[in-house]
Write a protein that holds these residues in place. Structure first.
Motif, short mmCIF file in Angstrom:
data_model
loop_
_atom_site.label_atom_id
_atom_site.label_comp_id
_atom_site.label_asym_id
_atom_site.label_seq_id
_atom_site.Cartn_x
_atom_site.Cartn_y
_atom_site.Cartn_z
N GLY A 163 0.79 -1.22 0.00
CA GLY A 163 0.00 0.00 0.00
C GLY A 163 0.83 1.27 0.00
O GLY A 163 2.02 1.29 0.26
N ARG A 164 0.12 2.33 -0.29
CA ARG A 164 0.72 3.66 -0.43
C ARG A 164 1.35 4.16 0.88
O ARG A 164 2.42 4.75 0.87
N ASP A 165 0.67 3.94 2.00
CA ASP A 165 1.19 4.42 3.29
C ASP A 165 2.52 3.75 3.64
O ASP A 165 3.44 4.41 4.12
N ALA A 166 2.63 2.45 3.39
CA ALA A 166 3.87 1.73 3.68
C ALA A 166 5.00 2.23 2.78
O ALA A 166 6.14 2.40 3.23
N ALA A 167 4.68 2.48 1.52
CA ALA A 167 5.69 3.00 0.59
C ALA A 167 6.09 4.42 0.98
O ALA A 167 7.26 4.78 0.95
N GLU A 168 5.11 5.25 1.37
CA GLU A 168 5.38 6.63 1.78
C GLU A 168 6.28 6.68 3.02
O GLU A 168 7.11 7.57 3.15
N ALA A 169 6.16 5.70 3.91
CA ALA A 169 6.98 5.65 5.11
C ALA A 169 8.46 5.41 4.77
O ALA A 169 9.34 5.71 5.57
N LEU A 170 8.73 4.91 3.57
CA LEU A 170 10.11 4.65 3.15
C LEU A 170 10.73 5.82 2.38
O LEU A 170 11.86 5.74 1.94
N LYS A 171 10.00 6.92 2.26
CA LYS A 171 10.51 8.08 1.54
C LYS A 171 11.83 8.53 2.16
O LYS A 171 11.95 8.67 3.37
N GLY A 172 12.83 8.72 1.31
CA GLY A 172 14.15 9.13 1.76
C GLY A 172 15.08 7.98 2.09
O GLY A 172 16.26 8.19 2.37
N ALA A 173 14.58 6.75 2.05
CA ALA A 173 15.42 5.59 2.34
C ALA A 173 16.40 5.36 1.19
O ALA A 173 16.10 5.61 0.03
N ALA A 174 17.59 4.91 1.53
CA ALA A 174 18.57 4.51 0.51
C ALA A 174 18.35 3.04 0.20
O ALA A 174 18.07 2.23 1.09
N VAL A 175 18.44 2.70 -1.09
CA VAL A 175 18.31 1.32 -1.54
C VAL A 175 19.71 0.83 -1.91
O VAL A 175 20.44 1.49 -2.64
#
Length: 163
Positions: free
Chosen positions: A50-62
């Motif tokens: 979902g969108r909320d889970a993806a949004e929580a990763l904003k700024g994460a390095a892959v």
């Protein structure tokens, strides 16, 4: 989720089945599906629903395993290989150590952490109304970056101590 790759070639991200994300802490995540889209990578990851889970990763390095990196031509380097290299100018003066790189759109820029300034020099700079530099930003272009030696862990630049 949408990922902005450091490279213009995102094939390494597309081919890696395991990604490491550094948010909230470094952990491995299985990549279920990924495709290129307008210069970015759009991916579905296991456990990111979902969108909320993806949004929580904003700024994460892959991060991905080095084995997925494409081979480089002579004279090409991955940014990760430059971090930690000593930087000196053509006169042999130490400028510091590469702490990071950034991209300003036109070219990469070396972020060079300046060695700790002696207390006397810092006091003199303060009396003169200036501040001692914490880092030096050097454009990563042929005009300034003269040699890179991974074996010697050193980059030689045409850059003065007073720039």
């Amino acid at each position: 989720m949408r990922v902005k790759p450091y490279s213009v070639d995102a094939d390494a991200l597309l081919g890696a089945k395991t990604w490491w994300l550094d948010k909230p802490e470094l952990r491995d995540v299985e990549m279920m599906q990924a495709k290129s889209h307008s210069g970015d990578v759009v991916a579905r990851l296991m456990g990111v629903a979902g969108r909320d889970a993806a949004e929580a990763l904003k700024g994460a390095a892959v991060q991905i395993a080095r084995s997925h990196f494409p081979a480089l031509s002579d004279g090409e380097f991955y940014w990760v290989d430059l971090i930690g290299l000593a930087v000196e100018n053509m006169q042999g003066e130490s400028l510091g150590v590469v702490s990071d790189l950034m991209d300003n759109g036109a070219h990469p820029i070396l972020r060079v952490a300046v060695p700790t300034v002696p207390v006397e020099a810092e006091a003199e700079a303060n009396r003169a109304g200036s501040k001692a530099a914490a880092e030096i930003l050097i454009p990563y272009v042929d005009q300034f970056v003269k040699t890179v030696s991974l074996a010697d862990k050193k980059i030689v630049v045409d850059w003065g101590l007073d720039y």
